[in-house]
Structure formats: structure tokens, C-alpha cells
Design a protein around this motif. Sequence first.
Motif, mmCIF file in Angstrom:
data_model
loop_
_atom_site.group_PDB
_atom_site.id
_atom_site.type_symbol
_atom_site.label_atom_id
_atom_site.label_comp_id
_atom_site.label_asym_id
_atom_site.label_seq_id
_atom_site.Cartn_x
_atom_site.Cartn_y
_atom_site.Cartn_z
ATOM 1 N N ILE A 4 0.843 -1.196 0.000
ATOM 2 C CA ILE A 4 0.000 0.000 0.000
ATOM 3 C C ILE A 4 0.881 1.249 0.000
ATOM 4 O O ILE A 4 1.812 1.363 0.801
ATOM 5 N N LYS A 5 0.549 2.173 -0.878
ATOM 6 C CA LYS A 5 1.343 3.409 -0.940
ATOM 7 C C LYS A 5 0.521 4.640 -0.567
ATOM 8 O O LYS A 5 1.056 5.747 -0.480
ATOM 9 N N ALA A 106 5.556 9.022 8.085
ATOM 10 C CA ALA A 106 6.999 8.819 8.315
ATOM 11 C C ALA A 106 7.491 7.562 7.597
ATOM 12 O O ALA A 106 8.665 7.459 7.239
ATOM 13 N N ALA A 107 6.558 6.596 7.358
ATOM 14 C CA ALA A 107 6.923 5.362 6.643
ATOM 15 C C ALA A 107 6.860 5.561 5.121
ATOM 16 O O ALA A 107 7.011 4.602 4.364
ATOM 17 N N GLY A 108 6.586 6.796 4.681
ATOM 18 C CA GLY A 108 6.591 7.099 3.237
ATOM 19 C C GLY A 108 5.253 6.876 2.552
ATOM 20 O O GLY A 108 5.168 6.872 1.323
ATOM 21 N N ILE A 109 4.195 6.690 3.340
ATOM 22 C CA ILE A 109 2.858 6.483 2.775
ATOM 23 C C ILE A 109 2.195 7.841 2.546
ATOM 24 O O ILE A 109 2.251 8.726 3.404
ATOM 25 N N CYS A 166 -4.138 1.712 -2.725
ATOM 26 C CA CYS A 166 -4.704 2.573 -1.668
ATOM 27 C C CYS A 166 -5.575 1.756 -0.718
ATOM 28 O O CYS A 166 -6.221 0.794 -1.130
ATOM 29 N N VAL A 167 -5.586 2.179 0.526
ATOM 30 C CA VAL A 167 -6.500 1.591 1.505
ATOM 31 C C VAL A 167 -7.339 2.720 2.106
ATOM 32 O O VAL A 167 -6.847 3.816 2.339
ATOM 33 N N VAL A 168 -8.625 2.410 2.302
ATOM 34 C CA VAL A 168 -9.566 3.397 2.834
ATOM 35 C C VAL A 168 -9.903 3.052 4.280
ATOM 36 O O VAL A 168 -10.135 1.884 4.608
ATOM 37 N N ASN A 214 1.622 -4.018 9.430
ATOM 38 C CA ASN A 214 2.521 -5.012 8.848
ATOM 39 C C ASN A 214 1.894 -5.660 7.621
ATOM 40 O O ASN A 214 2.553 -5.838 6.594
ATOM 41 N N ALA A 215 0.603 -5.986 7.724
ATOM 42 C CA ALA A 215 -0.075 -6.654 6.613
ATOM 43 C C ALA A 215 -0.187 -5.741 5.397
ATOM 44 O O ALA A 215 -0.026 -6.170 4.263
ATOM 45 N N LEU A 216 -0.459 -4.480 5.647
ATOM 46 C CA LEU A 216 -0.731 -3.571 4.523
ATOM 47 C C LEU A 216 0.515 -2.934 3.948
ATOM 48 O O LEU A 216 0.630 -2.733 2.738
ATOM 49 N N ILE A 217 1.426 -2.583 4.819
ATOM 50 C CA ILE A 217 2.430 -1.612 4.414
ATOM 51 C C ILE A 217 3.863 -2.121 4.470
ATOM 52 O O ILE A 217 4.640 -1.901 3.555
#
Length: 219
Positions: A4-5, A106-109, A166-168, A214-217
Motif C-alpha cells: 500500500i502506498k 513517516a513510513a513514506g505512505i 490505496c486503503v480506505v 505489517n499486513a498492509l504496508i
Amino acid sequence: MNIIKGCIFDLDGVIVDTAKYHYLAWKRLSAELGFDFTEKDNERLKGVSRMVCMEILVEIGGLSLSEDEKHFLADKKNSWYVEYISGMGEEEILPGTREFITRIKAAGIKTALGSASKNAGIILANLRLLELFDAIIDGTCTTKAKPDPEVFLLGAKALNLPAHQCVVFEDSQAGLDAANNAGMLCVGVGSADILTGTDFIIRGFDSNLDDILNALIVQ
Ligand code: B16
Ligand code: MG
């Protein structure tokens, strides 16, 4: 590999509880029109646009109104609502929300707001959260109400990302349906007893979200 970004956040019910102010304003309008409007009725208004709310109110009250009258009454409700939200401050941000958004940035998302509200800008400014979003898509940019995917597709476009990256985060069924219709992953914010069609479900951002992150990103 990051899956996911981009994260797209609903506003009301995810970042802040404005539903209580919407409820007060719709209840005041229904009282003026001579019928009762309950908290249960208010559940039907979550996530849907102002004029769709007006149509639901008309149905609950058994009213017969012209389009002009409906617009006049919806404007009146909105003026009371704006009065109620004018006193909002940072203390009304739902617990853990600012910290979560700061952490994923901070994780770049990338981050976007995806709200049906035409008042989202005022609310985010009052909460001092504007700077946390790379894009803001709200009721002033959209023509179709959730569950139409327009708001989230515009969010992904503004972030320059395809929908599947993308995640909503959504609290309303209309919003979760919109996310699914957009072909995006979705995290329901609320109770699994009420929300359907979610990939993940959380009670709020004050719980431990490491598994979801962890699962998404962070894979
Ligand atoms: P406004 P969201 C939605 O916000 C609310 O959940 C919904 O109850 C409201 O009718 C809608 O915004 C429009 O709000 O009258 O301020 O334009 O959940 O999509 O952030
Ligand atoms: Mg909502």
C-alpha cells in the motif's frame, strides 16, 4: 515490498465525531418541522451527502416538499451545524488518530482525506490537521455520494496512485461500499457486528495497529 502506498481517511467517525453535531442540527430542524428525529434515525445519515440526508429526513417525517424547499431547509440545517463545529478544537480529534497518520507518513505512505462533507476544510483547520494530508477530497469536489466510488478514486488520482495501492479507513457502510466499488482495500472503523465488506476492522486508532500496518504496508 510495500503493498500500500496511499491511505485515504474518511473524516466524520474516523478522525473526529462530528456525527453528534450533525444530529443536533437535523434534530433541531425536525423539531421545527413538527416531528421527532432519533439517534437511530441519525445512523442512516452517516457517510451520505447533505441532500441525501435531507431526502431521508423527508421520508422519516412523511413530508411533501419541493426541491427549493429541501435546499432551503438543508441550508438552514447547515448554518446551525457550522455554528456548532466552529468551537471545535484539537481535543476533539479521536484518540490515536494524529499519531497514526504521522506514523504512516513517516513510513513514506501518502495520505488523503475522502469525505462527503462540504465542511471538511473548516473542520481540519479547527483540528490543526490540514498539514497531515497530501490531498483533500471532500463534498466540494464530488458530484456523487458514497457508495459511489468517486470520492476515493479522486483521492487516489490526487495522490498519483492506482486504486489497488490505496486503503480506505471508513466508519460508514456507504463509505465501505464506496471503497469496495473503487477496488480499494478497506479498514472498517467500528464494530464487526454492524460493518460488512471490510478487509480489516479496528475499534479506533488507539488500539494496537501493528498487525494491520505489517499486513498492509511493511511487507
Ligand atoms: P456536510 P464523512 C459525512 O462526512 C457525514 O458522515 C454525513 O453525515 C454528512 O451528511 C456528510 O458528511 C455531508 O456533510 O453537510 O458537512 O457537507 O463521514 O464522509 O466524512
Ligand atoms: Mg464517516
